[in-house]
Design a protein around this motif. Structure first.
Motif, short mmCIF file in Angstrom:
data_model
loop_
_atom_site.label_atom_id
_atom_site.label_comp_id
_atom_site.label_asym_id
_atom_site.label_seq_id
_atom_site.Cartn_x
_atom_site.Cartn_y
_atom_site.Cartn_z
N ASP A 133 -11.09 -2.73 2.97
CA ASP A 133 -12.05 -3.18 3.98
C ASP A 133 -11.51 -2.84 5.36
N PRO A 134 -12.39 -2.68 6.36
CA PRO A 134 -11.91 -2.41 7.72
C PRO A 134 -11.03 -3.54 8.24
N HIS A 135 -9.98 -3.19 8.95
CA HIS A 135 -9.08 -4.16 9.61
C HIS A 135 -8.49 -5.16 8.60
N SER A 136 -8.10 -4.67 7.42
CA SER A 136 -7.54 -5.55 6.38
C SER A 136 -6.23 -4.97 5.85
N PRO A 137 -5.18 -4.92 6.68
CA PRO A 137 -3.93 -4.28 6.24
C PRO A 137 -3.27 -4.99 5.07
N TRP A 138 -3.56 -6.29 4.89
CA TRP A 138 -2.94 -7.02 3.78
C TRP A 138 -3.41 -6.49 2.42
N GLN A 139 -4.52 -5.77 2.39
CA GLN A 139 -4.99 -5.22 1.13
C GLN A 139 -4.13 -4.03 0.68
N ARG A 140 -3.28 -3.54 1.57
CA ARG A 140 -2.28 -2.53 1.22
C ARG A 140 -0.91 -3.07 1.64
N GLY A 141 -0.62 -4.27 1.23
CA GLY A 141 0.58 -4.96 1.70
C GLY A 141 1.87 -4.24 1.36
N THR A 142 1.93 -3.60 0.19
CA THR A 142 3.14 -2.89 -0.21
C THR A 142 3.44 -1.76 0.76
N CYS A 143 2.40 -1.01 1.13
CA CYS A 143 2.59 0.12 2.04
C CYS A 143 2.94 -0.38 3.44
N GLU A 144 2.30 -1.46 3.88
CA GLU A 144 2.59 -2.01 5.21
C GLU A 144 4.04 -2.46 5.29
N ASN A 145 4.54 -3.13 4.26
CA ASN A 145 5.94 -3.56 4.25
C ASN A 145 6.89 -2.35 4.24
N THR A 146 6.51 -1.33 3.49
CA THR A 146 7.34 -0.13 3.42
C THR A 146 7.39 0.58 4.77
N ASN A 147 6.27 0.59 5.49
CA ASN A 147 6.25 1.20 6.81
C ASN A 147 7.29 0.53 7.72
N GLY A 148 7.42 -0.78 7.59
CA GLY A 148 8.42 -1.49 8.38
C GLY A 148 9.83 -1.03 8.05
N LEU A 149 10.11 -0.81 6.76
CA LEU A 149 11.42 -0.32 6.36
C LEU A 149 11.66 1.10 6.86
N LEU A 150 10.61 1.91 6.83
CA LEU A 150 10.76 3.30 7.25
C LEU A 150 11.06 3.43 8.73
N ARG A 151 10.66 2.43 9.53
CA ARG A 151 10.90 2.53 10.97
C ARG A 151 12.39 2.47 11.29
N GLN A 152 13.23 2.07 10.33
CA GLN A 152 14.68 2.18 10.53
C GLN A 152 15.10 3.64 10.60
#
Length: 341
Positions: free
Chosen positions: A267-286
């Protein structure tokens, strides 16, 4: 919770009171008590708005205060006496749209931002005109000629809509359980000024990460990059692919045809629906910090970053790494495939 302080400008009748009490020889504190104002407000008023000729009088004081406030306001780019407004008026008479005018001004003066005017500023200047003949003439120059600005939220917004999307809400239940392997989430992470990007793929069960070098953020690059990475995975472990509604996925049907994955959209503006990828993006920013140019990384360098992340132990896997979990999944898939044949 501290109460928010508010301030109201001195009113004309208050200035009349100050002028009258000053003539009577009252002190600043006496004036402040009468008005219910801080003494500093009255003192500042007398300092700023006392005329050298007549002293402090209410009418000159009000005029001085109003003039000072008006002078402090930034002059709008399209004020009636500006050259920019005359140029805009001429181009409107030629039936140019505000967007065409805005783009042309930027092209004519690429290095002079003072000559640039956004299309929203032009619309605002038109509809801010007082009711009368000029306002009617300007609105008549617009393509739709509405007498008032229409809300962009009315009706269905079809801008950038991806054709034939399949909603995440019809995704099979086993995807949510993370028991069956082969279900992926995807995203783009952007570099400085959104001028570079890297494609991210994450397998939901193992949390294995794949990174794809992208030449740009177009649908063609997304199709090529994600196709190559997904096809590098054994067929049993590429079942579905969940993405947001970014325009780079407009060619999702071609991706499905090339890889065999079923593509679902959040759904639009619903990043929690891809929570695994969102968390991974945070790790990748290292490894890929925000505000850096991501185009400098080769595919080999991105693969090395993914290997580093996939080798790290995860608490969710009892401190086994995504590599270890994915290898077990791959072995199980191979055994299952062999038993079928």
């Amino acid at each position: 919770m501290q109460k928010r302080r508010t301030y109201q400008q001195l009113q004309p009748e208050e200035r009349m009171t100050i002028a009258s009490m000053k003539q009577q020889g009252s002190s600043v504190r006496a004036m402040a008590r009468t008005l219910g104002r801080p003494a500093s407000t009255v003192s500042r008023e007398l300092t700023r708005n006392t005329c050298s000729v007549v002293g402090y009088a209410s009418a000159p004081a009000q005029w001085l205060s109003t003039s000072r406030r008006e002078a402090a306001r930034t002059c709008p780019k399209l004020h009636p006496q500006s050259m920019s407004w005359r140029v805009v008026l001429t181009l409107l008479e030629w039936k140019w749209s505000p967007q065409q005018i805005s783009g042309t001004l930027k092209r004519m003066w690429p290095n002079d931002p003072t000559q640039h005017v956004s299309h929203e500023t032009i619309y605002t200047a038109i509809y801010a005109q007082p009711r009368g003949e000029l306002r009617r003439q300007l609105i008549a120059c617009l393509r739709h000629g509405h007498s008032t600005r229409m809300s962009r939220k009315r009706g269905t917004d079809r801008r950038g809509q991806i054709p034939d999307m399949v909603s995440i809400h019809v995704r099979p239940p086993e995807v949510y359980d993370r028991v069956m392997p082969g279900h992926w989430e995807g995203d783009f992470i952007k570099g400085a000024g959104n001028q570079s990007s890297v494609g991210v793929l994450v397998e939901r069960t193992s949390r294995l990460v794949l990174l794809a070098k992208m030449e740009d953020a177009t649908a063609a690059s997304a199709l090529a990059g994600f196709t190559a990475k997904l096809n590098s995975i054994a067929a049993p472990l590429r079942q579905s692919f969940t993405y947001d509604q970014g325009k780079e996925m407009t060619r999702h049907q071609e991706l499905s045809a090339a890889t065999g994955v079923r593509v679902y959209f959040c759904d639009p503006h619903s990043p929690w629906q891809r929570g695994t990828c969102e968390n991974t993006n945070g790790l990748l920013r290292q490894y890929l910090p925000k505000g850096t140019d991501l185009s400098i990384y080769s595919q080999d360098e991105l693969d090395a970053i993914a290997d580093s992340l996939n080798s790290r132990p995860r608490a969710t896997h009892a401190f086994h790494s995504p590599f270890e979990v994915f290898e077990r999944m791959l072995a199980t898939a191979s055994i299952h495939s062999a038993s079928i044949h």
